[in-house]
Design an enzyme around this catalytic site. Structure first.
Site, short mmCIF file in Angstrom:
data_model
loop_
_atom_site.label_atom_id
_atom_site.label_comp_id
_atom_site.label_asym_id
_atom_site.label_seq_id
_atom_site.Cartn_x
_atom_site.Cartn_y
_atom_site.Cartn_z
N TRP A 1 -21.50 6.70 -4.94
CA TRP A 1 -20.13 5.69 -4.15
C TRP A 1 -19.23 6.49 -5.54
O TRP A 1 -18.85 5.56 -6.47
CB TRP A 1 -20.15 4.89 -4.06
N CYS B 1 -23.31 1.59 -5.23
CA CYS B 1 -23.96 2.84 -5.38
C CYS B 1 -25.14 2.19 -5.40
O CYS B 1 -24.79 0.55 -5.62
CB CYS B 1 -23.90 3.06 -7.08
N HIS C 1 11.75 -12.02 9.89
CA HIS C 1 12.04 -11.81 8.39
C HIS C 1 12.44 -10.04 8.09
O HIS C 1 12.52 -9.73 6.19
CB HIS C 1 11.84 -12.80 7.00
#
Ligand code: M6R
Length: 608
Positions: free
Chosen positions: A76, A2, A504
């Site tokens: 946000w 924000c 791996h």
């Protein structure tokens, strides 16, 4: 995260306040809003899900109107979805108080229940709305006092700006945990989440500390502590120019900021290399500590964490010092063995990243010695650390860190040499590194001239859904940073592995639809990396290699090769950084995305 702004003064245009708010767009948001007092001191507010431009469309008629006081916000979402109702400002029941808030109120449920029991009516799902009602509850004709009484009841983090229709010539602000800066000129006083909106008005600003409140009135402010005592603070001069925070003819900030890397490097290196030795004036008083510590721990997030990894490889290669690097969100929850002989290097572009700050606070409680490596002068991290080393990149608006990464690397290389030579004396081998570092701005300038080649390569790869970046040794952080850049702005699933780890497990993913981006400079691990790339080719994975110029051998197993100039093995992370950035930039742009404002992301992550 924000962003908040507020302006109080003479003839403040509504459009002017929203222009100031636009300067905070880069922080990331999903809705925006503004509250202001009309000529008759009635409270007006407008809020809208989406971009500030959508709010501007909605307010076309009002933009030229003048007010004495206004606060505005980019949200946000944390509590409650992004929509018009949850957008800030939040208003009390009397329709007289408006609040903008950056942060998270952790005890908002309890407060909300208590306030509902007292008759307050809530309309949103946000934590912030409790602040408006709490202030209403505490208001007895003095907004400053009401805000003070209210914030002491809040748990969590906040930077707030509050206006009241009955006190039309003031804004009250308060801070705990979230950034807040204030400034003034003769016409207006302002608040904002960071300095960028203030630059058009003043370069002299004050960063509020936790537990401080301020009353802003036309052309003046007063700052108080929680007990109501006056606080006297020194202003900080910001030497960023307003134009630094503008696009300057580029399509995106990100591209502009990549192109600014040579200049940013010059500033990062300036006056730190003298007669082929490294010098950090800001660490002069810290030299004794550098000699006494027996352990270095780096704490950082995202791109800054990758810069920390390069520092680790570099220092460990040139000395017998061990360097541990941790992402801040993990560091802070470990059983840390930090003491007064631990040097903590806190790396953060913004200096406001919540996880990094909490890590630093924890380390300081255990008596660790903290050096901040930061871009933003006066930011919380630099104030709370024992010493601050600035990377001097200027404002970075694009959400993806670019020029600040290369500047971090440059400063960290020099800092590594500085620490090592303080402890063990100067080594002749360092002279060659210093010589190459000096030339780095020109070298990078030369590489940026080939930006078009990166666009061509990006055109061939933009539609793949997955990418694997691999490297060994000092190229591992480059692989990690490359994958982060690509995923954050192009939304392609990009992962990074140590090349030796492929066999791996991750090699199972590879086929003709899964390109590998190999970081393969002609360094001491070249042949080891080459074997792993060839294993990928055997699984039909298309390979893009980032390699040393004139290394034709790489062309034999790669579908595409991007060449970088030959440098000392330890400096490849720096010379390769602009290429991985440009590749990600062009993929994003070619896909029609906005690399400056990637979805779900914020520039400065001020919550945990
Ligand atoms: O301001 P900081 O350096 O502390 O930020 C850390 C991360 O949030 C940041 O690097 C983030 O990962 C960027 N989006 C990377 O491009």
């Amino acid at each position: 995260m924000c962003g908040i702004v507020g302006m109080v003064g003479a003839d403040v245009k509504i459009g002017e306040v929203l222009d100031a708010l636009k300067k905070l767009e880069y922080r990331g948001y999903d809705s925006a809003g503004i509250a202001y007092l009309s000529a008759h001191n009635t409270l007006n507010y407008h809020k809208k899900k989406g971009r500030i431009d959508e709010l501007l469309d909605l307010m076309q008629e009002t933009l030229k109107e003048k007010t004495q006081v206004a606060i505005a916000h980019t949200r946000w979402a944390t509590h409650g979805e992004p929509n018009d109702v949850n957008a800030h400002p939040h208003i009390d029941c009397t329709n007289k108080i408006a609040v903008v808030h950056n942060g998270i109120i952790e005890n908002y449920s309890d407060l909300r229940e208590r306030l509902i029991a007292r008759g307050h009516v809530f309309v949103s799902e946000t934590d912030t709305e409790v602040i408006a009602h709490l202030i209403e509850d505490n208001y007895r004709g003095d907004l400053l006092e009401a805000v003070r009484r209210s914030i002491v009841q809040l748990d969590g983090a906040y930077a707030v700006g509050v206006i009241h229709a009955d006190e039309p010539r003031r804004i009250v602000v308060a801070r705990k945990g979230s950034p807040l800066v204030i400034g003034k000129n003769e016409r207006v006083s302002m608040l904002a989440s960071d300095v960028t909106p203030l630059l058009s008005y003043t370069r002299n600003v004050i960063f509020l500390e936790d537990g401080e409140l301020a009353v802003l009135e036309k052309g003046r402010y007063r700052i108080f502590d929680l007990q109501g005592n006056d606080v006297v603070k020194t202003t900080v001069h910001i030497d960023w120019k307003e134009a630094d925070a503008e696009k300057g003819g580029y399509k995106h900030y990100m591209l502009k900021e990549i192109m600014e890397e040579p200049e940013a490097l010059r500033k990062a290196l300036a006056d730190r290399i003298k007669e082929d030795r490294v010098y950090f004036e800001e660490l002069e008083k810290f030299k004794k500590t550098l000699r006494e510590v027996n352990r270095i721990m780096v704490v950082a997030c995202g791109t800054s964490y990758h810069a920390g990894l390069v520092f680790k490889y570099f220092v460990e290669w040139l000395s017998d010092l061990d360097v541990e690097v941790d992402v801040a969100s993990e560091f802070r929850y470990r059983n840390l063995h930090v003491n007064e002989r631990t040097l903590i290097l806190a790396i953060s572009q913004s200096g406001e990243t919540a996880d990094t700050l909490q890590g630093v606070r924890l380390a300081k409680r255990k008596e660790g010695k903290v050096i901040a490596v930061c871009n933003v002068v006066g930011s919380t991290l630099t104030r709370e650390s024992d010493a601050a080393v600035y990377i001097r990149s200027g404002p970075e608006i694009g959400v993806a860190a670019t020029k600040t990464y290369t500047s971090q690397l440059a400063v960290l290389y020099l800092l590594g040499l500085y620490i090592i030579s303080e402890r063990y004396g100067w080594n002749k081998e360092f002279g060659e590194l210093i010589y190459q570092m000096r030339n780095m701005p020109e070298v990078i300038e030369g590489t940026l001239a080939h930006s078009n080649q990166l666009r061509e390569v990006a055109t061939r790869y933009k539609d793949y859904l997955h990418f694997m970046y691999i490297g060994r040794g000092m190229s591992v952080p480059t692989a990690m940073e490359g994958a982060l850049k690509l995923k954050e702005i192009s939304y392609i699933n990009a992962t990074a592995y140590q090349a030796g780890e492929l066999k791996h497990g991750p090699i199972a993913l590879l086929d003709e639809q899964f390109p590998v981006f190999a970081i393969i400079p002609r360094d001491r691990l070249f042949y080891k990396t080459k074997s792993n790339v060839i294993e990928a080719v055997a699984r039909n994975a298309p390979v893009i290699s980032l390699a040393t110029e004139r290394d034709e051998e790489v062309g034999e197993f790669s579908k595409d090769v991007i060449y970088v100039p030959k440098v000392n093995d330890l400096l490849y992370p720096l010379v390769m950084a602009p290429y991985i950035q440009l590749f990600a930039y062009h993929v994003s742009d070619l896909k029609g995305l906005d690399p400056d404002k990637p979805r779900n992301l914020a520039k400065s992550v001020t919550v945990e």
